[in-house]
Every structure is written in structure tokens, then in C-alpha cells.
Design a protein around this motif. Structure first.
Motif, mmCIF file in Angstrom:
data_model
loop_
_atom_site.group_PDB
_atom_site.id
_atom_site.type_symbol
_atom_site.label_atom_id
_atom_site.label_comp_id
_atom_site.label_asym_id
_atom_site.label_seq_id
_atom_site.Cartn_x
_atom_site.Cartn_y
_atom_site.Cartn_z
ATOM 1 N N GLY A 25 0.801 -1.210 0.000
ATOM 2 C CA GLY A 25 0.000 0.000 0.000
ATOM 3 C C GLY A 25 0.837 1.265 0.000
ATOM 4 N N ILE A 30 0.386 5.126 -1.752
ATOM 5 C CA ILE A 30 0.705 6.384 -1.068
ATOM 6 C C ILE A 30 1.927 7.070 -1.660
ATOM 7 N N TRP A 76 -5.878 2.427 -0.815
ATOM 8 C CA TRP A 76 -5.045 2.160 0.374
ATOM 9 C C TRP A 76 -5.840 1.378 1.421
#
Length: 100
Positions: A25, A30, A76
């Protein structure tokens, strides 16, 4: 620079799978967000289901608006959310000082 600090608690026995999920993630979602500058993630020794995630942003709004109100946030949470035993506690900090 703003530090986002997230105190994460996951379901017991899920550490290996969560280790892979959180890195996925972070690197696949991100890391591509506006204002993202880096991250650190630590896992608990005494409490193996506890993680401390530090994400560095250019501005508070890069996290609270640009990221949190985007499809990337949904992606996410799809990756890491199933592991959460409770909602992470998230706070933001300004740098006061640091060593080398």
C-alpha cells in the motif's frame, strides 16, 4: 514538512500478511500521492499486533484533502483495512528539531 503518525492495531496472527500489505500500500499507492515525501513503518516487539506508521507530507492538506479525499485513499484502505482490529489513531506533527 508534516509528519502523519498512525498508531495501527491489527488482528492477532495476521502480522506476516499485514507486513506485506502495508508495504504494498505504501509503495504502490501512497508513494504516488501529491506531497508525499517518505515513510517509516515500525512493528511492535512487545505488542506484535501494533504498528507505528510515519508518513511525511509537504503540507497538512496533502494528507487531509489531496490524499484522504481521493480514490487513492480508497485503494489504500482496500489493501490494509481488512487487517485493522480498530480504526487507526492518526495525528499530525510539525518538526521542532532533529539530530543529524
Amino acid at each position: 514538512m508534516i509528519l502523519e503518525l498512525a498508531d495501527i492495531r491489527i488482528h492477532a496472527g495476521q502480522q506476516d500478511a499485514f507486513d506485506a500489505a502495508i508495504i504494498k500500500g505504501l509503495t504502490e499507492v501512497i508513494a504516488h500521492a501529491k506531497g508525499f515525501r517518505g515513510y517509516k513503518v515500525n512493528k511492535g516487539i512487545e505488542s506484535p499486533e501494533r504498528y507505528v506508521l510515519m508518513i511525511f507530507w509537504d503540507t497538512l492538506e496533502n494528507h487531509t484533502v489531496d490524499f484522504r479525499q481521493s480514490d487513492a485513499f480508497v485503494a489504500w484502505r482496500t489493501i490494509v483495512g481488512p487487517f485493522f482490529a480498530s480504526a487507526p489513531v492518526v495525528e499530525h506533527f510539525d518538526l521542532l528539531g532533529k539530530s543529524a
